[in-house]
Design a protein around this motif. Structure first.
Motif, PDB file in Angstrom:
ATOM      1  N   SER A  53      69.035 -30.107  -1.239  1.00  0.00           N
ATOM      2  CA  SER A  53      67.681 -29.633  -1.506  1.00  0.00           C
ATOM      3  C   SER A  53      66.717 -30.799  -1.681  1.00  0.00           C
ATOM      4  N   GLU A  54      67.137 -31.792  -2.449  1.00  0.00           N
ATOM      5  CA  GLU A  54      66.293 -32.976  -2.661  1.00  0.00           C
ATOM      6  C   GLU A  54      66.102 -33.740  -1.347  1.00  0.00           C
ATOM      7  N   ALA A  55      67.170 -33.874  -0.577  1.00  0.00           N
ATOM      8  CA  ALA A  55      67.079 -34.570   0.706  1.00  0.00           C
ATOM      9  C   ALA A  55      66.098 -33.848   1.621  1.00  0.00           C
ATOM     10  N   ALA A  56      66.183 -32.522   1.680  1.00  0.00           N
ATOM     11  CA  ALA A  56      65.280 -31.749   2.538  1.00  0.00           C
ATOM     12  C   ALA A  56      63.832 -31.958   2.125  1.00  0.00           C
ATOM     13  N   THR A  57      63.576 -31.961   0.834  1.00  0.00           N
ATOM     14  CA  THR A  57      62.211 -32.160   0.330  1.00  0.00           C
ATOM     15  C   THR A  57      61.689 -33.544   0.716  1.00  0.00           C
ATOM     16  N   ILE A  58      62.512 -34.554   0.559  1.00  0.00           N
ATOM     17  CA  ILE A  58      62.097 -35.925   0.892  1.00  0.00           C
ATOM     18  C   ILE A  58      61.855 -36.058   2.388  1.00  0.00           C
ATOM     19  N   TYR A  59      62.775 -35.549   3.200  1.00  0.00           N
ATOM     20  CA  TYR A  59      62.600 -35.615   4.657  1.00  0.00           C
ATOM     21  C   TYR A  59      61.311 -34.917   5.083  1.00  0.00           C
ATOM     22  N   LYS A  60      61.060 -33.722   4.548  1.00  0.00           N
ATOM     23  CA  LYS A  60      59.845 -32.974   4.913  1.00  0.00           C
ATOM     24  C   LYS A  60      58.588 -33.761   4.560  1.00  0.00           C
ATOM     25  N   GLU A  61      58.590 -34.378   3.406  1.00  0.00           N
ATOM     26  CA  GLU A  61      57.422 -35.148   2.974  1.00  0.00           C
ATOM     27  C   GLU A  61      57.206 -36.368   3.868  1.00  0.00           C
ATOM     28  N   LEU A  62      58.275 -37.059   4.181  1.00  0.00           N
ATOM     29  CA  LEU A  62      58.150 -38.221   5.063  1.00  0.00           C
ATOM     30  C   LEU A  62      57.708 -37.801   6.462  1.00  0.00           C
ATOM     31  N   PHE A  63      58.194 -36.666   6.926  1.00  0.00           N
ATOM     32  CA  PHE A  63      57.787 -36.151   8.230  1.00  0.00           C
ATOM     33  C   PHE A  63      56.295 -35.828   8.219  1.00  0.00           C
ATOM     34  N   ARG A  64      55.836 -35.217   7.139  1.00  0.00           N
ATOM     35  CA  ARG A  64      54.417 -34.877   6.999  1.00  0.00           C
ATOM     36  C   ARG A  64      53.552 -36.136   7.013  1.00  0.00           C
ATOM     37  N   LEU A  65      54.090 -37.222   6.454  1.00  0.00           N
ATOM     38  CA  LEU A  65      53.356 -38.492   6.402  1.00  0.00           C
ATOM     39  C   LEU A  65      53.378 -39.258   7.728  1.00  0.00           C
ATOM     40  N   LYS A  66      54.083 -38.710   8.709  1.00  0.00           N
ATOM     41  CA  LYS A  66      54.148 -39.292  10.052  1.00  0.00           C
ATOM     42  C   LYS A  66      54.683 -40.724  10.047  1.00  0.00           C
ATOM     43  N   ILE A  67      55.788 -40.887   9.369  1.00  0.00           N
ATOM     44  CA  ILE A  67      56.472 -42.183   9.320  1.00  0.00           C
ATOM     45  C   ILE A  67      56.737 -42.654  10.749  1.00  0.00           C
ATOM     46  N   ARG A  68      56.542 -43.926  11.015  1.00  0.00           N
ATOM     47  CA  ARG A  68      56.745 -44.462  12.368  1.00  0.00           C
ATOM     48  C   ARG A  68      57.981 -45.359  12.425  1.00  0.00           C
ATOM     49  N   GLU A  69      59.108 -44.807  12.032  1.00  0.00           N
ATOM     50  CA  GLU A  69      60.373 -45.529  12.047  1.00  0.00           C
ATOM     51  C   GLU A  69      61.407 -44.681  12.802  1.00  0.00           C
TER      52      GLU A  69
END
Length: 173
Positions: free
Chosen positions: A10-26
């Motif tokens: 659950s925590e991993a999903a939340t972190i991934y979603k947030e980073l995806f929303r921030l449009k990480i370029r990695e």
């Protein structure tokens, strides 16, 4: 990633979603997020992640390959084939693209085309574990046992820990 490794999904999903929303370029982020979504059986969202990754990193064959694999799961075989071909066009030595394209043809019952592609992989890289192993399995299924056995032995020479090759060889006893 750390949350995922510690089984806090659950925590991993939340972190991934947030980073995806921030449009990480990695690139590694998109690869890991896609794999995470696949592990959670969220194929549609994984497709979305790989499409986004392709938009950000259009010259990375890995994302076309991953997207092609998911399109195959969804039964979109022509799209899958075209994406594998795109991955190969970006890197003519991209082994996963060739092997997965051959696997698609094999799945579709086009064994001769698959065989030709596996042979091409081995021609490009005689030490290809995947090429030798997959061609060996195809030849074994076709009854070409001696050729298959040679390829399994070659696979073990390439990777002495190849459990797949050992398993295939065990069928000869």
């Amino acid at each position: 990633y750390f949350s995922q490794k510690n089984n806090n999904i659950s925590e991993a999903a939340t972190i991934y979603k947030e980073l995806f929303r921030l449009k990480i370029r990695e690139p590694s982020f998109y690869f890991n997020y896609g794999l995470f979504l696949e592990s959670q059986k969220d194929i549609n969202e994984a497709i979305n992640v790989y499409v986004t990754a392709i938009n950000y990193f259009p010259k990375d064959p890995n994302f076309y390959n991953k997207l092609a694999l998911l399109k195959r799961i969804k039964g979109k075989y022509i799209e899958s084939k075209n994406l594998f071909l795109k991955s190969i066009s970006l890197d003519s030595n991209f082994e996963f693209g060739y092997v997965n394209l051959a696997n698609l043809y094999l799945f579709l019952g086009k064994n001769k085309i698959a065989e030709e592609i596996y042979k091409k992989v081995i021609t490009k890289n005689p030490k290809s574990e995947l090429g030798n192993l997959n061609l060996g399995n195809l030849l074994m299924d076709q009854g070409h046992l001696e050729e298959a056995k040679e390829l399994f032995l070659k696979t073990i020479e390439i990777n002495p820990k190849s459990s797949h090759a050992f398993f295939s060889l065990s069928k000869f006893k």
